[in-house]
Design a protein around this motif. Structure first.
Motif, PDB file in Angstrom:
ATOM      1  N   GLU A 266      44.115  87.013 -87.205  1.00 53.43           N
ATOM      2  CA  GLU A 266      43.861  88.613 -86.932  1.00 53.43           C
ATOM      3  C   GLU A 266      45.098  89.259 -86.918  1.00 53.43           C
ATOM      4  N   MET A 267      46.132  88.707 -86.276  1.00 50.94           N
ATOM      5  CA  MET A 267      47.455  89.286 -86.140  1.00 50.94           C
ATOM      6  C   MET A 267      47.883  89.528 -87.470  1.00 50.94           C
ATOM      7  N   ILE A 268      47.956  88.516 -88.327  1.00 53.01           N
ATOM      8  CA  ILE A 268      48.558  88.587 -89.627  1.00 53.01           C
ATOM      9  C   ILE A 268      47.998  89.773 -90.368  1.00 53.01           C
ATOM     10  N   VAL A 269      46.747  89.941 -90.457  1.00 53.44           N
ATOM     11  CA  VAL A 269      46.062  90.693 -91.154  1.00 53.44           C
ATOM     12  C   VAL A 269      46.515  92.317 -90.746  1.00 53.44           C
ATOM     13  N   GLN A 270      46.626  92.378 -89.469  1.00 47.59           N
ATOM     14  CA  GLN A 270      47.224  93.601 -88.825  1.00 47.59           C
ATOM     15  C   GLN A 270      48.610  93.867 -89.274  1.00 47.59           C
ATOM     16  N   ALA A 271      49.456  92.791 -89.268  1.00 52.93           N
ATOM     17  CA  ALA A 271      50.901  92.898 -89.487  1.00 52.93           C
ATOM     18  C   ALA A 271      50.931  93.379 -90.979  1.00 52.93           C
ATOM     19  N   ALA A 272      50.139  92.820 -91.863  1.00 50.72           N
ATOM     20  CA  ALA A 272      50.137  93.005 -93.352  1.00 50.72           C
ATOM     21  C   ALA A 272      50.037  94.549 -93.648  1.00 50.72           C
ATOM     22  N   GLU A 273      49.414  95.361 -92.540  1.00 52.29           N
ATOM     23  CA  GLU A 273      49.307  96.864 -92.931  1.00 52.29           C
ATOM     24  C   GLU A 273      50.566  97.668 -92.119  1.00 52.29           C
ATOM     25  N   ASP A 274      51.193  97.071 -91.505  1.00 52.57           N
ATOM     26  CA  ASP A 274      52.765  97.585 -91.041  1.00 52.57           C
ATOM     27  C   ASP A 274      53.300  98.493 -91.698  1.00 52.57           C
ATOM     28  N   PRO A 275      53.753  99.683 -91.523  1.00 59.82           N
ATOM     29  CA  PRO A 275      54.317 100.644 -92.677  1.00 59.82           C
ATOM     30  C   PRO A 275      55.432 100.202 -92.949  1.00 59.82           C
ATOM     31  N   GLU A 276      56.288  99.691 -91.869  1.00 56.02           N
ATOM     32  CA  GLU A 276      57.639  99.095 -92.129  1.00 56.02           C
ATOM     33  C   GLU A 276      57.705  97.962 -93.085  1.00 56.02           C
ATOM     34  N   LEU A 277      56.623  96.887 -93.134  1.00 51.67           N
ATOM     35  CA  LEU A 277      56.684  96.072 -93.981  1.00 51.67           C
ATOM     36  C   LEU A 277      56.203  96.246 -95.328  1.00 51.67           C
ATOM     37  N   LEU A 278      55.244  97.370 -95.213  1.00 48.01           N
ATOM     38  CA  LEU A 278      54.865  97.598 -96.365  1.00 48.01           C
ATOM     39  C   LEU A 278      56.004  98.475 -97.336  1.00 48.01           C
ATOM     40  N   GLU A 279      56.851  99.129 -96.675  1.00 53.31           N
ATOM     41  CA  GLU A 279      57.840  99.591 -97.185  1.00 53.31           C
ATOM     42  C   GLU A 279      58.823  98.624 -97.754  1.00 53.31           C
ATOM     43  N   LEU A 280      59.245  97.761 -96.828  1.00 55.21           N
ATOM     44  CA  LEU A 280      60.023  96.486 -97.316  1.00 55.21           C
ATOM     45  C   LEU A 280      59.417  96.107 -98.598  1.00 55.21           C
ATOM     46  N   ALA A 281      57.775  95.804 -98.587  1.00 53.08           N
ATOM     47  CA  ALA A 281      57.469  95.034 -99.835  1.00 53.08           C
ATOM     48  C   ALA A 281      57.896  96.060-101.149  1.00 53.08           C
ATOM     49  N   LYS A 282      57.800  97.324-100.798  1.00 54.97           N
ATOM     50  CA  LYS A 282      58.084  98.222-101.964  1.00 54.97           C
ATOM     51  C   LYS A 282      59.491  98.067-102.472  1.00 54.97           C
ATOM     52  N   GLU A 283      60.517  97.937-101.525  1.00 56.39           N
ATOM     53  CA  GLU A 283      61.840  97.653-101.798  1.00 56.39           C
ATOM     54  C   GLU A 283      62.012  96.481-102.481  1.00 56.39           C
ATOM     55  N   LYS A 284      61.150  95.413-102.191  1.00 60.30           N
ATOM     56  CA  LYS A 284      61.440  94.258-102.929  1.00 60.30           C
ATOM     57  C   LYS A 284      60.703  93.898-104.296  1.00 60.30           C
ATOM     58  N   GLY A 285      60.050  95.282-104.558  1.00 63.00           N
ATOM     59  CA  GLY A 285      59.236  95.467-105.900  1.00 63.00           C
ATOM     60  C   GLY A 285      58.147  94.932-105.974  1.00 63.00           C
ATOM     61  N   ALA A 286      57.270  94.999-104.745  1.00 61.98           N
ATOM     62  CA  ALA A 286      56.080  94.670-104.664  1.00 61.98           C
ATOM     63  C   ALA A 286      55.012  95.748-104.516  1.00 61.98           C
ATOM     64  N   ALA A 287      54.089  95.879-105.020  1.00 61.65           N
ATOM     65  CA  ALA A 287      53.029  97.109-105.048  1.00 61.65           C
ATOM     66  C   ALA A 287      52.415  97.075-103.514  1.00 61.65           C
ATOM     67  N   GLY A 288      52.535  95.969-102.657  1.00 62.48           N
ATOM     68  CA  GLY A 288      51.794  95.904-101.440  1.00 62.48           C
ATOM     69  C   GLY A 288      51.767  94.632-101.127  1.00 62.48           C
ATOM     70  N   ILE A 289      51.076  94.454 -99.790  1.00 65.33           N
ATOM     71  CA  ILE A 289      50.842  93.067 -99.380  1.00 65.33           C
ATOM     72  C   ILE A 289      49.399  92.690 -99.083  1.00 65.33           C
ATOM     73  N   ASN A 290      48.972  91.574 -99.968  1.00 62.21           N
ATOM     74  CA  ASN A 290      47.917  91.227-100.110  1.00 62.21           C
ATOM     75  C   ASN A 290      47.584  89.710 -99.257  1.00 62.21           C
ATOM     76  N   VAL A 291      46.498  89.980 -98.396  1.00 63.80           N
ATOM     77  CA  VAL A 291      46.177  88.927 -97.495  1.00 63.80           C
ATOM     78  C   VAL A 291      44.899  88.235 -97.906  1.00 63.80           C
TER      79      VAL A 291
END
Ligand code: BF8
Ligand code: SF4
Length: 621
Positions: A266-291
């Motif tokens: 449940e916590m991982i699913v929530q964390a995958a929507e964290d704006p900061e991590l989504l921003e980091l994903a973008k920086e790393k060249g990813a289109a988002g986080i898929n759980v």
């Protein structure tokens, strides 16, 4: 074995071929190296319970007929089976304990990441325990409920409260047989005591305690896990999602949650929507986080959030073989230690989180409720940072993904029926629906992956049996397209009509393996409203590809609850005629239900249909 012989699922076949081309070993290769498997083990007639042994009994009656202490095949088989039940019940119930401890910490303000999602359920559970709600905040009610639930584990005398949900006749039967469970931990500990050298040495006596222990799982540990997880994370409601390896993404960070406890997922699913991590994903060249989920923790988040599922038990390695998984995050149960070596062949980080479970080759990121969300964020961050290491040349994600409709908790089913089981009972009485089939359980390399599951279920719905499913069977059915309302077209006319009228699939996904407790609750509700016992219902169970000790405990409590159950793989009991006869026939006279073993899913379906027909006749339908 070719990829086609290993699995019926096209996505899995492709990954099996990829694995072979890359020289990657899977469970099927390791199975071949085990062949021929030890026949003493298969028959259940070896004993290592003391160091005078190991002892084994000659199945042909030419060699040793007794162990050194004098234990016969009957005693050894029964003892081994009891230990399997103990381990299975322990796994479910220890999971439940952790869920309750999290809940308790939450009520004490020590697990701030968690909250109360389903207040209605909180209050109804509290009332069942006789906790008065008057003038109390829901935090206070929750605190009292947490203590009451926690006490179930250490109780010395029963009853375990939720056994009271069973029909009167069932309760009386358990009491008269002396198998009403007294406390969750007590029954499991007693299994270990009884199977120590020189304690319980009568097969029937041993097996009766097995039934009692399994009941402490089904109506105790498993039911507690389901209920408290619903309070914490919400009671599932119907929703759509997608399954199979094709849910993995080409351009997003793929995070797999595998194991069993939603406290983590449940916590991982929530964390995958964290704006900061989504921003980091973008920086790393990813289109988002898929759980995406695997096994039962996947079922938990699927049921509550519609998080997609990448596969069932035998697809855990195949998911890594796609080369597209940034992190495989695991907690407990059904996690292959082989994942250590395997993830080492790709860029995948293998992250273990449970204080109880570690594996070779893992990154340890221990998960504690006190800082659950922070740890989940760190875990997801590790996955995101791993995205640039993905080797495009090694990536091959199968296209196959399948829509599914999930979320059928007992509450959701009753709601779909308009608030009471009456419409379903009417459909059964009128013959449109012949009965209910509960099909559950694992994958097992001894069966072509998903073959047993899918064919058995298809056969049942074709014959107008409404199927309820959990665990890896539910995932197999989803992959085969059986969990969509359109699958009603594959059902017999009667069931088809009912499904179309209600807009539901002919196969209802009720959750993870601990959620087989939901099936017990549903069966009880139907039996009670008919004024009969569960064993009178036109219902049957099956575990076509079972393999785990948890499945043994489940089989035992389902039968002890009055439901005839067909096993698709042979349990290690054939070395004792007495135990085999008791399980497949004798139990009928004791508990009103028994086991059958039938590897062929079509024949297994027939056994279930015959049983259902017999029960219909007895009810005058
Ligand atoms: O508890 S069905 S392989 S994942 S044991 Fe394991 Fe069997 Fe799957 Fe869920 Ni259940
Ligand atoms: Fe042999 Fe008996 Fe010891 Fe088992 S308990 S290993 S049968 S002596």
């Amino acid at each position: 074995q070719t990829a086609f012989e290993k699995s019926i699922d096209p996505a899995s076949q492709k990954m099996l071929e990829k694995a072979e081309n890359e020289g990657i070993e899977t469970a099927w290769d390791r199975y071949e190296k085990q062949l021929p498997q030890c026949s003493f083990g298969q028959l259940g007639i070896c004993c290592r319970n003391c160091n005078m042994g190991p002892c084994r009994i000659d199945p042909f009656g030419e060699g040793a007929e007794k162990g050194i202490c004098g234990a016969t095949a009957d005693i050894i088989v029964a003892r081994n089976l009891l230990r399997m039940i103990a381990a299975g019940a322990a796994a479910h119930s220890d999971h439940a304990r952790d869920a309750v401890l999290t809940f308790k910490k939450m009520t004490e303000g020590e697990a701030g990441s968690y909250g109360i999602k389903d207040k209605t359920k909180l209050f109804s559970l509290a009332s069942e325990y006789g906790i008065s709600l008057e003038g109390k905040s829901h935090e206070e009610v929750a605190g009292e409920l947490a203590s009451a639930l926690l006490a179930e584990f250490g109780k010395q005398e029963g009853p375990i409260q939720y056994t009271r949900r069973a029909p009167e006749a069932r309760l009386r039967l358990w009491t008269s047989l002396g198998i009403e469970p007294r406390g969750v931990d007590r029954e499991i500990v007693e299994c270990m005591h009884r199977t120590h050298i020189g304690v319980d040495n009568d097969a029937t006596h041993i097996l009766l305690h097995g039934l009692r222990t399994s009941l402490s799982d089904g109506w105790g540990g498993s039911m507690i896990a389901t209920e408290i997880q619903d309070v914490l994370f919400g009671t599932p409601e119907p929703k759509k999602s997608t399954v199979n390896l094709g849910v993995l993404s080409h351009d997003k960070v793929n995070v797999i949650i595998h194991g069993h406890e939603p406290i983590l997922s449940e916590m991982i699913v929530q964390a995958a929507e964290d704006p900061e991590l989504l921003e980091l994903a973008k920086e790393k060249g990813a289109a988002g986080i898929n759980v995406a989920g695997i096994c039962c923790t996947g079922n938990e988040t699927l049921m509550r959030h519609g998080t997609p599922i990448a596969g069932n038990f035998l697809q855990q390695e195949l998911a890594v073989v796609t080369g597209a998984v940034e992190a495989m995050i695991v907690d407990v149960q059904c996690i292959m230690p082989a994942l250590g070596n395997l993830t080492g062949c790709y860029h995948t980080k293998f992250i273990s989180t449970s204080p109880k479970a570690d594996f070779p080759g893992t990154v340890r990121m221990e998960f504690h409720e006190e800082r659950a969300y922070d740890t989940a964020r760190e875990i997801v961050r590790t996955a995101v940072e791993n995205f640039p290491n993905r080797n495009i040349e090694k990536v091959n994600i199968p296209e196959e993904k399948q829509e599914c409709m999930v979320g059928f908790s007992a509450e959701a089913i009753l709601k779909a029926l308009g608030g009471s089981p009456a419409p379903l009972i009417d459909a059964i009485a009128g013959g449109a629906v012949k009965g209910i089939g509960a099909v559950v359980g694992c994958n097992n390399v001894k069966v072509q992956h998903n073959y047993g599951h899918v064919n058995l279920v298809k056969e049942l719905i074709k014959n107008n049996v409404l199927v309820v499913t959990t665990g890896c069977n539910a995932i197999a059915c989803a992959e085969a397209g059986l969990l969509v309302p359109e699958a009603a077209a594959q059902a017999g006319d009667g069931l088809k009509g009912v499904c179309e009228a209600l807009g539901i699939p002919p196969v209802l996904h009720m959750g993870s393996c601990v959620d087989i407790s939901r099936i017990l609750v549903l069966a009880s509700a139907i039996a009670k409203s008919l004024g009969v016992d569960i064993s009178d219902l036109p219902a049957a169970g099956a575990a076509p590809e079972w393999m785990s000790e948890k499945a043994v405990s489940i089989g035992a409590y389902v039968v002890s609850s009055g439901v005839f159950t067909v096993l698709g793989t042979v349990p290690p009991v054939l070395g004792s005629q007495a135990v085999t006869a008791l399980l497949t026939k004798g139990l009928d006279n004791v508990i009103g239900a028994s086991f059958a073993v039938e590897p062929d899913p079509f024949k297994a379906a027939n056994l279930m249909l015959e049983h259902i027909e017999g029960k219909r006749k007895a009810l005058g339908l």
